[in-house]
Design an enzyme around this catalytic site. Structure first.
Site, PDB file in Angstrom:
ATOM      1  N   SER A  76      -9.924   1.954   2.628  1.00  0.00           N
ATOM      2  CA  SER A  76      -9.018   2.675   1.759  1.00  0.00           C
ATOM      3  C   SER A  76      -7.974   1.789   1.077  1.00  0.00           C
ATOM      4  O   SER A  76      -7.387   2.202   0.088  1.00  0.00           O
ATOM      5  CB  SER A  76      -8.283   3.756   2.561  1.00  0.00           C
ATOM      6  OG  SER A  76      -7.454   3.166   3.553  1.00  0.00           O
ATOM      7  N   SER A  90     -10.205  -0.248   6.866  1.00  0.00           N
ATOM      8  CA  SER A  90      -9.601  -0.164   5.533  1.00  0.00           C
ATOM      9  C   SER A  90      -8.902  -1.411   5.012  1.00  0.00           C
ATOM     10  O   SER A  90      -8.541  -1.451   3.835  1.00  0.00           O
ATOM     11  CB  SER A  90      -8.597   0.993   5.502  1.00  0.00           C
ATOM     12  OG  SER A  90      -9.293   2.185   5.301  1.00  0.00           O
ATOM     13  N   LYS A 147       0.864  -1.186   0.000  1.00  0.00           N
ATOM     14  CA  LYS A 147       0.000   0.000   0.000  1.00  0.00           C
ATOM     15  C   LYS A 147       0.897   1.232   0.000  1.00  0.00           C
ATOM     16  O   LYS A 147       1.920   1.247   0.695  1.00  0.00           O
ATOM     17  CB  LYS A 147      -0.897  -0.017   1.241  1.00  0.00           C
ATOM     18  CG  LYS A 147      -1.926   1.109   1.297  1.00  0.00           C
ATOM     19  CD  LYS A 147      -2.869   0.970   2.486  1.00  0.00           C
ATOM     20  CE  LYS A 147      -3.958   2.028   2.484  1.00  0.00           C
ATOM     21  NZ  LYS A 147      -4.891   1.908   3.624  1.00  0.00           N
TER      22      LYS A 147
HETATM   23  N1  GLN Z   1     -13.429   4.279   5.963  1.00  0.00           N
HETATM   24  C1  GLN Z   1     -12.812   4.762   7.155  1.00  0.00           C
HETATM   25  C2  GLN Z   1     -12.484   6.219   7.013  1.00  0.00           C
HETATM   26  O1  GLN Z   1     -12.765   6.760   6.002  1.00  0.00           O
HETATM   27  C3  GLN Z   1     -11.612   3.953   7.484  1.00  0.00           C
HETATM   28  C4  GLN Z   1     -10.341   4.392   6.879  1.00  0.00           C
HETATM   29  C5  GLN Z   1      -9.182   3.525   7.259  1.00  0.00           C
HETATM   30  O2  GLN Z   1      -9.357   2.486   7.904  1.00  0.00           O
HETATM   31  N2  GLN Z   1      -8.001   3.952   6.882  1.00  0.00           N
HETATM   32  O3  GLN Z   1     -11.961   6.817   7.895  1.00  0.00           O
END
Ligand code: GLN
Length: 469
Positions: free
Chosen positions: A153, A177, A78
């Site tokens: 994400s 995410s 990532k």
């Molecule tokens: N969807 C969540 C957010 O937008 C989680 C993001 C994440 O886990 N990095 O904050």
């Protein structure tokens, strides 16, 4: 070699038996990336030359009988992971040309275990998002249907594994995410216990919530990778001195006698009925294998999203302050609208006069959520819930409605607030699009989560269902 059904476990055997070399394996993945990534946009950077060089080195070591655990195995990172000498953008234009001078601890450990790094993966910018659409490098698409989102994400992480552009990928999970994109793409994703894997060298989102984990095709593969990345790190004070288990050791013990909690607050109105049905079917499968299902209650669940969307932006606003145009270059802000929204929300929640009403209150409720879990784990060994209340949604369906987007995190954010580990395992398809269940355990019980996941996967090996690409 058939890269569509290949797992790390299998590739390790094949490489040892000299069925093919790591260079051949790496070339197969590089070809696959060239073939399908134009459609899917999972990679921001492909490091072809470095990958082939790493594969050559791995082959030399394999010939010498070196036993490093992931020797010659391809991985993609990532783009939140610092990689020495390779551009690391966090999928934001702010870091478009940033080349780190050191490796994240987990990158270093994986390199020592012999991996071949294929490149850096797309994600929501700064890991803010649930759909992969917030990337400054364009959205990633779901490999099962490119009109749909792959989740976020860690969008590129889930897609690259699901579409066989790598054997495994690394991710980060601050509110879901890793687990949510894994469930949207029919792959296995682990958010370890907070502190189990070092955060050193990972672009910080919200430091008290950030967990570092990975995405694989199978549960066993996932355990193999955690064996390498887990452990205390002098560079991250939040990694405790808790012994790292051999996560593959009890994998095949089965679930007989295990008590599986089913929290009633997670099977609420508004959840997609097909998701509910698939989760209940998965529970029945485990019951047939000898597990006992126990209904439990986590009474503060309904506050989790609100608490998360106060604490997370508060920490985001602090962490993003370092990208002020002085330290990392650029004389003007190029933050996207989502990062700006979070900086403003967080600054507001922390400001004098509002701090007690918002941040402090949220921290108090965070403690209540943690107590809910502690109480539940007095009665059960693990809990199972859906990962997401809905199947993957259409691209652009929620981009103009941040609240709807935030609500898709309803089943995942709690674990980040409490620090518990969660494993996302595929359980089937809704109208051709994947869904997953979330297996939750007490702190540092990743071995138990793998045991349950493995038992289910053995009965229902969904990783063999591949997208048509
Ligand atoms: N969807 C969540 C957010 O937008 C989680 C993001 C994440 O886990 N990095 O904050």
């Amino acid at each position: 070699m058939d890269i569509k059904t290949l797992t790390i476990t299998q590739a390790k055997k094949d490489l040892k038996a000299k069925k093919y070399s790591s260079v051949e394996l790496t070339r197969a993945y590089l070809e696959r990336i060239k073939h399908v990534d134009k459609q899917l946009n999972a990679f921001i950077t492909v490091t072809e030359d470095e990958a082939l060089h790493m594969a050559e080195e791995a082959d030399k070591k394999l010939t010498k009988g070196n036993n490093a655990s992931l020797l010659g195995i391809p991985v993609a990172m990532k783009d939140m992971y610092l990689t020495k000498g390779t551009k690391t953008t966090a999928a934001s234009k702010v870091l478009e040309n940033f080349i780190p001078q050191y490796d994240a601890t987990s990158v270093k450990k994986l390199k020592e275990a012999g991996v071949v790094i294929l490149g850096k993966l797309n994600c929501d910018a700064w890991a803010h998002g649930s759909s992969g659409e917030n990337s400054d490098f364009g959205p990633t698409k779901n490999p099962f249907n490119s009109d749909y989102v792959p989740g976020g994400s860690s969008s590129g992480s889930a897609v690259s594994v699901a579409a066989d552009m790598t054997l495994f990928a690394t991710g980060t999970d601050t509110g879901g995410s890793i687990r949510q994109p894994a469930s949207f793409c029919n792959v296995v994703g682990l958010k370890p216990t907070y502190g189990r894997v070092s955060r050193f060298g990972i672009v910080a989102m919200a430091s008290s919530l950030d967990s570092v984990g990975h995405i694989t095709k199978t549960v066993e593969d996932n355990a193999l990778v955690l064996n390498i990345t887990a452990g205390q790190d002098n560079n991250d004070g939040t990694t405790p001195d808790v012994k790292v288990k051999d996560y593959t050791k009890n994998l095949k013990t089965g679930v007989k006698g295990l008590k599986i909690g089913v929290p009633k607050e997670y099977f609420i109105q508004g959840i997609n009925p097909k998701i509910k049905e698939l989760t209940e079917n998965a529970l029945k499968t485990l019951e047939k294998q000898g597990a006992q299902l126990v209904e439990i209650s986590l009474p503060h669940t309904k506050y989790a999203v609100a608490v998360y969307y106060i604490i997370m932006p508060s920490e985001v606003s602090s962490n993003l302050a370092r990208y002020d145009g002085i330290r990392y270059g650029r004389d003007r802000s190029t933050f996207g609208s989502e990062a700006k929204r979070r900086i403003m929300l967080g600054t507001f929640a922390l400001s004098a006069g509002y701090y007690d009403a918002y941040y402090n209150k949220a921290m108090q409720v965070r403690t209540l959520l943690r107590k809910d879990f502690e109480k539940a784990f007095e009665k059960v060994d693990v809990m199972i819930t859906p990962v997401s209340p809905t199947p993957p949604f259409k691209l652009e369906e929620k981009t103009n409605d941040p609240l709807a987007m935030y609500l898709s995190d309803i089943f995942t954010v709690t674990l980040n607030l409490t620090g518990n580990p969660g494993l996302s395992v595929p359980i089937g398809f809704v109208d051709g699009l994947p869904a997953g269940m979330q297996i939750i355990g007490p702190h540092f019980s990743e071995d138990l989560l793998y045991r349950v996941g493995y038992a289910y996967e053995k009965e229902n090996p969904l990783y063999l269902k591949k997208p048509n690409l």
